[in-house]
Design a protein around this motif. Structure first.
Motif, PDB file in Angstrom:
ATOM      1  N   ASP A 128      -9.181  36.666  22.184  1.00  0.00           N
ATOM      2  CA  ASP A 128      -8.627  37.691  22.089  1.00  0.00           C
ATOM      3  C   ASP A 128      -7.477  37.663  23.142  1.00  0.00           C
ATOM      4  O   ASP A 128      -6.336  38.508  22.974  1.00  0.00           O
ATOM      5  N   GLU A 129      -7.700  37.165  24.325  1.00  0.00           N
ATOM      6  CA  GLU A 129      -6.479  37.196  25.377  1.00  0.00           C
ATOM      7  C   GLU A 129      -6.669  35.688  26.050  1.00  0.00           C
ATOM      8  O   GLU A 129      -7.158  35.319  26.851  1.00  0.00           O
ATOM      9  N   PRO A 130      -5.734  34.996  25.367  1.00  0.00           N
ATOM     10  CA  PRO A 130      -5.755  33.567  25.747  1.00  0.00           C
ATOM     11  C   PRO A 130      -4.965  33.402  27.184  1.00  0.00           C
ATOM     12  O   PRO A 130      -4.114  34.288  27.500  1.00  0.00           O
ATOM     13  N   ALA A 131      -5.355  32.595  27.966  1.00  0.00           N
ATOM     14  CA  ALA A 131      -4.787  32.378  29.259  1.00  0.00           C
ATOM     15  C   ALA A 131      -3.500  31.441  29.200  1.00  0.00           C
ATOM     16  O   ALA A 131      -3.887  30.218  28.976  1.00  0.00           O
ATOM     17  N   ILE A 132      -2.368  31.775  29.388  1.00  0.00           N
ATOM     18  CA  ILE A 132      -1.318  31.142  28.910  1.00  0.00           C
ATOM     19  C   ILE A 132      -0.510  31.301  30.208  1.00  0.00           C
ATOM     20  O   ILE A 132      -0.229  32.340  30.654  1.00  0.00           O
ATOM     21  N   ALA A 133      -0.063  30.091  30.890  1.00  0.00           N
ATOM     22  CA  ALA A 133       0.497  30.304  31.988  1.00  0.00           C
ATOM     23  C   ALA A 133       1.754  29.198  32.049  1.00  0.00           C
ATOM     24  O   ALA A 133       1.799  28.065  31.440  1.00  0.00           O
ATOM     25  N   CYS A 134       2.936  29.698  32.211  1.00  0.00           N
ATOM     26  CA  CYS A 134       4.143  29.027  32.215  1.00  0.00           C
ATOM     27  C   CYS A 134       5.014  28.793  33.528  1.00  0.00           C
ATOM     28  O   CYS A 134       4.654  29.890  34.136  1.00  0.00           O
ATOM     29  N   TRP A 135       5.394  27.712  33.880  1.00  0.00           N
ATOM     30  CA  TRP A 135       6.167  27.792  34.958  1.00  0.00           C
ATOM     31  C   TRP A 135       7.237  26.680  34.771  1.00  0.00           C
ATOM     32  O   TRP A 135       7.343  25.918  33.964  1.00  0.00           O
ATOM     33  N   ASN A 136       8.368  26.815  35.450  1.00  0.00           N
ATOM     34  CA  ASN A 136       9.616  25.848  35.766  1.00  0.00           C
ATOM     35  C   ASN A 136       9.091  24.681  36.436  1.00  0.00           C
ATOM     36  O   ASN A 136       8.625  24.707  37.457  1.00  0.00           O
ATOM     37  N   ILE A 137       9.801  23.621  35.939  1.00  0.00           N
ATOM     38  CA  ILE A 137       9.854  22.560  36.592  1.00  0.00           C
ATOM     39  C   ILE A 137      11.306  22.252  37.399  1.00  0.00           C
ATOM     40  O   ILE A 137      12.268  22.338  37.032  1.00  0.00           O
ATOM     41  N   ASP A 138      10.852  22.235  38.874  1.00  0.00           N
ATOM     42  CA  ASP A 138      11.915  21.915  39.529  1.00  0.00           C
ATOM     43  C   ASP A 138      12.906  20.921  39.649  1.00  0.00           C
ATOM     44  O   ASP A 138      14.145  20.590  39.821  1.00  0.00           O
ATOM     45  N   SER A 139      12.161  19.666  39.272  1.00  0.00           N
ATOM     46  CA  SER A 139      12.710  18.337  39.172  1.00  0.00           C
ATOM     47  C   SER A 139      12.124  17.365  38.209  1.00  0.00           C
ATOM     48  O   SER A 139      10.909  17.502  38.282  1.00  0.00           O
ATOM     49  N   ALA A 140      12.906  16.861  37.471  1.00  0.00           N
ATOM     50  CA  ALA A 140      12.354  15.885  36.506  1.00  0.00           C
ATOM     51  C   ALA A 140      13.647  14.848  36.263  1.00  0.00           C
ATOM     52  O   ALA A 140      14.764  15.153  36.147  1.00  0.00           O
ATOM     53  N   PRO A 141      13.419  13.628  35.802  1.00  0.00           N
ATOM     54  CA  PRO A 141      14.301  12.706  35.431  1.00  0.00           C
ATOM     55  C   PRO A 141      15.294  13.638  34.432  1.00  0.00           C
ATOM     56  O   PRO A 141      14.575  13.828  33.499  1.00  0.00           O
ATOM     57  N   ALA A 142      16.603  13.279  34.386  1.00  0.00           N
ATOM     58  CA  ALA A 142      17.634  13.765  33.276  1.00  0.00           C
ATOM     59  C   ALA A 142      17.115  13.453  31.936  1.00  0.00           C
ATOM     60  O   ALA A 142      17.318  14.138  31.078  1.00  0.00           O
ATOM     61  N   SER A 143      16.919  12.037  31.822  1.00  0.00           N
ATOM     62  CA  SER A 143      16.313  11.542  30.484  1.00  0.00           C
ATOM     63  C   SER A 143      15.238  12.348  29.732  1.00  0.00           C
ATOM     64  O   SER A 143      15.187  12.820  28.597  1.00  0.00           O
ATOM     65  N   PHE A 144      14.357  12.521  30.712  1.00  0.00           N
ATOM     66  CA  PHE A 144      13.000  13.539  30.226  1.00  0.00           C
ATOM     67  C   PHE A 144      13.518  14.966  29.904  1.00  0.00           C
ATOM     68  O   PHE A 144      13.120  15.331  28.640  1.00  0.00           O
ATOM     69  N   ALA A 145      14.117  15.632  30.840  1.00  0.00           N
ATOM     70  CA  ALA A 145      14.539  16.915  30.338  1.00  0.00           C
ATOM     71  C   ALA A 145      15.275  16.975  29.126  1.00  0.00           C
ATOM     72  O   ALA A 145      15.326  18.009  28.521  1.00  0.00           O
ATOM     73  N   LYS A 146      16.413  16.364  28.937  1.00  0.00           N
ATOM     74  CA  LYS A 146      17.173  16.068  27.751  1.00  0.00           C
ATOM     75  C   LYS A 146      16.215  16.041  26.561  1.00  0.00           C
ATOM     76  O   LYS A 146      16.272  16.585  25.456  1.00  0.00           O
ATOM     77  N   TRP A 147      15.330  15.001  26.689  1.00  0.00           N
ATOM     78  CA  TRP A 147      14.389  14.523  25.835  1.00  0.00           C
ATOM     79  C   TRP A 147      13.661  16.104  25.256  1.00  0.00           C
ATOM     80  O   TRP A 147      13.497  16.380  24.233  1.00  0.00           O
ATOM     81  N   VAL A 148      13.130  16.565  26.085  1.00  0.00           N
ATOM     82  CA  VAL A 148      12.233  18.024  25.987  1.00  0.00           C
ATOM     83  C   VAL A 148      13.102  18.950  25.225  1.00  0.00           C
ATOM     84  O   VAL A 148      12.797  19.471  24.364  1.00  0.00           O
ATOM     85  N   GLN A 149      14.423  19.222  25.529  1.00  0.00           N
ATOM     86  CA  GLN A 149      15.478  20.004  25.252  1.00  0.00           C
ATOM     87  C   GLN A 149      15.449  19.839  23.926  1.00  0.00           C
ATOM     88  O   GLN A 149      15.741  20.664  22.876  1.00  0.00           O
ATOM     89  N   GLY A 150      15.879  18.611  23.649  1.00  0.00           N
ATOM     90  CA  GLY A 150      16.236  18.076  22.078  1.00  0.00           C
ATOM     91  C   GLY A 150      15.205  18.222  21.144  1.00  0.00           C
ATOM     92  O   GLY A 150      15.602  18.232  19.712  1.00  0.00           O
ATOM     93  N   GLN A 151      13.837  18.324  21.501  1.00  0.00           N
ATOM     94  CA  GLN A 151      12.904  18.605  20.735  1.00  0.00           C
ATOM     95  C   GLN A 151      12.434  19.672  20.095  1.00  0.00           C
ATOM     96  O   GLN A 151      11.588  19.936  19.282  1.00  0.00           O
ATOM     97  N   VAL A 152      13.050  20.890  20.670  1.00  0.00           N
ATOM     98  CA  VAL A 152      12.590  22.287  20.311  1.00  0.00           C
ATOM     99  C   VAL A 152      13.811  22.968  19.454  1.00  0.00           C
ATOM    100  O   VAL A 152      14.939  22.790  19.737  1.00  0.00           O
ATOM    101  N   THR A 153      13.307  23.948  18.828  1.00  0.00           N
ATOM    102  CA  THR A 153      14.328  24.782  17.989  1.00  0.00           C
ATOM    103  C   THR A 153      14.847  25.732  19.047  1.00  0.00           C
ATOM    104  O   THR A 153      14.420  26.147  20.106  1.00  0.00           O
ATOM    105  N   ASN A 154      16.144  25.968  18.642  1.00  0.00           N
ATOM    106  CA  ASN A 154      16.974  26.875  19.514  1.00  0.00           C
ATOM    107  C   ASN A 154      17.381  26.479  20.838  1.00  0.00           C
ATOM    108  O   ASN A 154      17.779  27.130  21.968  1.00  0.00           O
ATOM    109  N   SER A 155      17.300  25.282  21.194  1.00  0.00           N
ATOM    110  CA  SER A 155      17.665  24.550  22.504  1.00  0.00           C
ATOM    111  C   SER A 155      19.064  23.774  22.376  1.00  0.00           C
ATOM    112  O   SER A 155      19.277  23.357  21.189  1.00  0.00           O
TER     113      SER A 155
END
Length: 102
Positions: A75-102
């Motif tokens: 009924d009330e799922p515990a969902i927590a989102c947070w920003n990653i302050d630092s990640a390899p640019a190639s990983f961040a680019k991959w994540v961005q490229g895998q989702v809709t509207n990005s």
């Protein structure tokens, strides 16, 4: 990143696959069994849950949380989102490229 516990490993895997297939998350890691202790409906509860981590761009957090809430059995799922302050640019680019509207 997002974190969410589920009532079973099967549910975690089913919901994670759905979110990745719908391109609301780039990746999901099913972390395994966790013991959760919490207040619910006036009593302290102890349950076995399966935790999952999701990788998604920050601009997708609202859509991700809305859909996860629809798919989740709680009924009330515990969902927590947070920003990653630092990640390899190639990983961040991959994540961005895998989702809709990005």
């Amino acid at each position: 990143m997002a974190y969410c516990p589920f009532g079973s490993a099967d549910e975690a895997a089913r919901v994670a696959r759905q979110l990745v297939e719908e391109r609301l998350a780039a990746c999901a890691n099913i972390l395994g069994a966790a013991t959760s202790i919490y207040h619910w409906e006036g009593a302290v509860q102890t349950e076995s849950e399966t935790a999952a981590l999701f990788k998604l761009p920050a601009d997708m957090a609202d859509a991700f949380m809305d859909r996860l809430t629809e798919l989740h059995s709680y009924d009330e799922p515990a969902i927590a989102c947070w920003n990653i302050d630092s990640a390899p640019a190639s990983f961040a680019k991959w994540v961005q490229g895998q989702v809709t509207n990005s």
